[in-house]
Write an enzyme that holds these catalytic residues in place. Structure first.
Site, mmCIF file in Angstrom:
data_model
loop_
_atom_site.group_PDB
_atom_site.id
_atom_site.type_symbol
_atom_site.label_atom_id
_atom_site.label_comp_id
_atom_site.label_asym_id
_atom_site.label_seq_id
_atom_site.Cartn_x
_atom_site.Cartn_y
_atom_site.Cartn_z
ATOM 1 N N GLY A 189 0.754 -1.193 -0.117
ATOM 2 C CA GLY A 189 -0.164 -0.116 -0.044
ATOM 3 C C GLY A 189 0.839 1.338 0.121
ATOM 4 N N GLU B 196 1.212 1.363 11.466
ATOM 5 C CA GLU B 196 0.228 0.335 11.178
ATOM 6 C C GLU B 196 -0.925 0.014 11.925
ATOM 7 O OE1 GLU B 196 -0.362 -0.229 7.827
ATOM 8 O OE2 GLU B 196 1.377 -0.651 6.983
#
Length: 197
Positions: free
Chosen positions: A67, A136
Site C-alpha cells: 500500500g 500500521e
C-alpha cells in the site's frame, strides 16, 4: 571501514562508548563520524546520543508492503532511509485485498482469492519495524504475520500486515495491485459525501 568494524566487533553488545573510541591513523574525526553513521544505517551499531554509540544484536527481517509504504507512495519515507528495497514482489499464497471507504489505503484479509502485488524490503533495525508497527496500528488494527513472497531473486519469508477480523466488503471487487490514484480517491470521497445527503 573494515578496521572500524573490527574495533566495533571487539565491543560487548549494548556497551555504550564515545565516537572517540574509534581510532584510525591519518583518518579525520569527521570521516570516522560518517563511517559510524553508515554502520548505524546498516544495523551494526546504534547511535545513542550525540557522540556515543553501542554495538547491537544483528537484526535482519523482510517486509512485504502493498500500500502506501511502496516506493512513490505517501508513506514511503518511513522505509526509504533505513530499509533496502529488494524489488517488486508478489504473495506466494492467495489473499483478498480491499481498500478503506475513501481509497486511502488497502488491507489484506485471509481469503484465498488472488496473489497480491507489492514490494519487498530488507530491514536491518528492530526499531524501524517497531515504528512501522506503530504506524500500521499493530496489533490492534493490523496484525503482523509472516508469509511467503516471491521476487526476481526467489522466495522469502516476509512480514506483512493483515486484517484478521474483517468482513468482505460486498460493494468492492478484490484488488491484485493497489495504485496511487488521486483522481480515483477524490471520486470515492465525492461519492461518499453524496451518499450522506
Amino acid at each position: 571501514m573494515d578496521k572500524i568494524e573490527r574495533q566495533i566487533n571487539s565491543l560487548a553488545i549494548d556497551e555504550i562508548v564515545p565516537f572517540s573510541y574509534i581510532k584510525l591513523k591519518d583518518v579525520s574525526k569527521d570521516t570516522i563520524r560518517k563511517y559510524l553513521h553508515r554502520l548505524h544505517e546498516r544495523g551494526l551499531i546504534s547511535i545513542e546520543k550525540r557522540g556515543y554509540f553501542k554495538k547491537i544484536e544483528p537484526f535482519n527481517e523482510f517486509l512485504f508492503v502493498y500500500g502506501s509504504l511502496k516506493k512513490g507512495f505517501d508513506n514511503h519515507k518511513l522505509l526509504e532511509k533505513y530499509a533496502k528495497r529488494i524489488g517488486k514482489a508478489s504473495t506466494v499464497g492467495k489473499f483478498a485485498m480491499y481498500e478503506d471507504s475513501f481509497g486511502n489505503y488497502p488491507y489484506l484479509i485471509k481469503e484465498p482469492i488472488t496473489k497480491v502485488m507489492g514490494e519487498l524490503y530488507e530491514i536491518k533495525r528492530k526499531e524501524l519495524l517497531d515504528k512501522i508497527d506503530e504506524f500500521e496500528g499493530a496489533p490492534e488494527y493490523y496484525q503482523r504475520k509472516k508469509i511467503k513472497v516471491k521476487t526476481h531473486k526467489g522466495v522469502n519469508l516476509a512480514f506483512v500486515y493483515i486484517r484478521e477480523i474483517e468482513e468482505i466488503p460486498k460493494e468492492q471487487k478484490p484488488l491484485k495491485i493497489w495504485e496511487n490514484n488521486t483522481d480515483y480517491k477524490v471520486h470515492k470521497l465525492d461519492s461518499f459525501l453524496a451518499g450522506l445527503h
